[in-house]
Design an enzyme around this catalytic site. Structure first.
Site, PDB file in Angstrom:
ATOM      1  CB  ILE A 131     -26.900  46.854   5.566  1.00  0.00           C
ATOM      2  CG1 ILE A 131     -27.001  46.129   4.214  1.00  0.00           C
ATOM      3  CG2 ILE A 131     -26.148  48.172   5.389  1.00  0.00           C
ATOM      4  CD1 ILE A 131     -27.919  46.789   3.200  1.00  0.00           C
TER       5      ILE A 131
ATOM      6  CB  SER B 256     -33.381  50.174  -2.786  1.00  0.00           C
ATOM      7  OG  SER B 256     -33.070  49.330  -3.869  1.00  0.00           O
TER       8      SER B 256
ATOM      9  CG  ASN C 237     -29.959  39.391  -3.263  1.00  0.00           C
ATOM     10  OD1 ASN C 237     -30.395  39.415  -2.121  1.00  0.00           O
ATOM     11  ND2 ASN C 237     -30.526  40.069  -4.247  1.00  0.00           N
TER      12      ASN C 237
ATOM     13  CE  LYS D 234     -36.400  49.473   1.178  1.00  0.00           C
ATOM     14  NZ  LYS D 234     -36.056  49.722   2.570  1.00  0.00           N
TER      15      LYS D 234
ATOM     16  CG  ASP E 219     -42.808  44.526  14.280  1.00  0.00           C
ATOM     17  OD1 ASP E 219     -42.972  45.579  13.639  1.00  0.00           O
ATOM     18  OD2 ASP E 219     -42.830  43.395  13.758  1.00  0.00           O
TER      19      ASP E 219
ATOM     20  CE1 TYR F 177     -36.963  46.101  -0.231  1.00  0.00           C
ATOM     21  CE2 TYR F 177     -36.101  46.174  -2.477  1.00  0.00           C
ATOM     22  CZ  TYR F 177     -35.936  46.396  -1.117  1.00  0.00           C
ATOM     23  OH  TYR F 177     -34.763  46.926  -0.640  1.00  0.00           O
TER      24      TYR F 177
ATOM     25  CG  PHE G 114     -30.268  49.438   8.543  1.00  0.00           C
ATOM     26  CD1 PHE G 114     -29.651  49.624   7.317  1.00  0.00           C
ATOM     27  CD2 PHE G 114     -29.624  49.908   9.688  1.00  0.00           C
ATOM     28  CE1 PHE G 114     -28.425  50.247   7.228  1.00  0.00           C
ATOM     29  CE2 PHE G 114     -28.395  50.532   9.604  1.00  0.00           C
ATOM     30  CZ  PHE G 114     -27.785  50.706   8.371  1.00  0.00           C
ATOM     31  CB  ALA G 115     -36.525  47.690  10.770  1.00  0.00           C
TER      32      ALA G 115
ATOM     33  N   GLY H 165     -38.498  40.998 -14.400  1.00  0.00           N
ATOM     34  CA  GLY H 165     -38.308  42.196 -13.574  1.00  0.00           C
ATOM     35  C   GLY H 165     -36.866  42.700 -13.543  1.00  0.00           C
TER      36      GLY H 165
ATOM     37  CG  ASN I  71     -39.138  41.855  13.484  1.00  0.00           C
ATOM     38  OD1 ASN I  71     -38.111  41.559  12.889  1.00  0.00           O
ATOM     39  ND2 ASN I  71     -40.277  42.084  12.840  1.00  0.00           N
TER      40      ASN I  71
END
Ligand code: NAD
Ligand code: UFG
Length: 338
Positions: A12, A124, A199, A153, A58, A149, A80-81, A294, A32
């Protein structure tokens, strides 16, 4: 004046860097390269005729951030990282909390020291957990995330919200992406996952090109029209434009905002297979297996807040997403470094 894009070599990020350069912004990228190739940014430069400044480092490296803020007149940060694999996050939770949560805290701290007060964060739809109902609006309940994950977020959103109370002169926008898909229409930029994709769209693409034998469809017994999972797929170029809109509207309203970036339309796994088959003019070999742990039945957005607050809405449809995903895959069968 420049915009710092963390993770700008990624999927993205690279499309957003292209959109920023195309409208004449100066861009500085820090990445990175843990999940990207610098080739993406070489191609961005080819496509736009403009070059972003690139720092391979980083975001946890405070000295690298200090140097960037000292060297460039940065006004805004688009962040975004981070690490983004749900399954990997279950196996390596500490790496996810460190990169996504601590990384954002370090970035925010260095922004504050440097007097940079505008941040757009890649959140997200995962923050909504298992939706009570769809479509999901920003007023829908968040929480109940099912993996590190998603929790990372949610934690970052909470940290940013708390921070904005203490530092109300900051302008922070969390953009909650639904399911990014597609690629730049040139076929030069796209999604280049490491190993076997998790995905759906990259997986279908690799079946279409013959790299993978068969798509496994996770469940056909969901309470959805055809029994397969429904998601809100959004073209990555629309998503990139959403970041430009968020930049333009950063000073409107509150110090902290959370806004959905989706199309407001849900498609099932079988819809995607059909659309991809049409775009690629090939049959996708698939078989139905049990549900993936999940996964939720349906996840699609109410995208009216983005329209009202950012004057943004997605303009590209599923056909264009599949066409561009296929164009990218067939022109780059081995990704960037083949
Ligand atoms: P990506 O992996 O392609 O891009 C992330 C980039 O960040 C990569 O280039 C990687 O090398 C870099 N990076 C990772 N950790 C870093 C660190 N500590 N320091 C510097 N660079 C680092 O992923 P993407 O799909 O472009 O996603 C971008 C952001 O959007 C991520 O934060 C992701 O969680 C979020 N997001 C993605 C999706 C999706 O489905 N793609 C959905 C919702 C949210
Ligand atoms: N699916 C399959 N087979 C596959 C891969 C996916 O049937 O091989 C199905 C899934 O079960 C789901 C749909 O395709 O119904 C979409 O799955 P993805 O893995 O492409 O996307 P998710 O909706 O599961 O997850 C995405 C991002 C996450 C993010 C989440 C919520 O990958 O990072 O959206 O925003 F957390």
């Amino acid at each position: 004046m420049a915009i710092l894009v963390t993770g700008g070599a990624g999927y993205i990020g690279s499309h957003t860097v292209l959109a920023l350069l195309e409208r004449g912004e100066d861009v500085v990228v820090i990445d990175n390269l843990s999940n990207a190739s610098q080739e993406s940014l070489i191609r961005v430069a080819e496509l736009t005729g403009k070059e972003p400044a690139i720092c391979v480092a980083d975001i946890l490296d405070r000295n690298a951030l200090k140097t960037l803020f000292a060297q460039h007149n940065i006004t805004d940060v688009i962040h975004f990282a981070g690490l983004k694999s749900v399954s990997e996050s279950i196996a390596k939770p500490l790496a996810y909390y460190e990169n996504n949560v601590v990384g954002t805290m370090v970035l925010l701290d260095e922004m504050q020291r440097a007097g940079v007060h505008s941040l757009i964060f890649s959140s997200s739809a995962t923050v909504y957990g298992n939706p009570e109902s769809v479509p999901l609006s920003e007023a829908s309940r968040t929480g109940g995330t099912t993996n590190p994950y998603g929790t990372s977020k949610l934690m970052v959103e909470q940290i940013l919200r708390d921070f904005s109370v203490a530092e109300p002169h900051f302008r922070i926008t969390c953009l909650r992406y639904f399911n990014p898909a597609g690629a730049h229409p040139s076929g030069r930029l796209g999604e280049d996952p490491n190993g076997i994709p998790n995905n759906l769209v990259p997986y279908i693409s690799q079946v279409a090109i013959g790299k993978l034998a068969c798509l496994t469809v996770f469940g056909d017994d969901y309470p959805t029209p055809d029994g397969t999972g429904v998601r809100d797929y959004i073209h990555v170029m629309d998503l990139a434009q959403g970041h430009l809109a968020a930049l333009d509207h950063r000073n409107d309203g509150e110090a902290f905002k959370a806004i959905n970036l989706g199309t407001g339309v849900g498609y099932s796994v079988l819809d995607l297979i059909k659309a991809f088959e049409k775009a690629a003019q090939t049959k996708i070999n698939y078989r139905i297996v049990g549900r993936r742990s999940g996964d939720v039945a349906e996840c699609w957005s109410d995208s009216s807040l983005a329209r009202q607050q950012l004057g943004w809405q997605a303009t590209r449809n599923l056909e264009e997403m599949m066409r561009d995903a296929w164009n990218w895959q067939k022109n780059n069968p081995g990704g960037y470094n083949a």
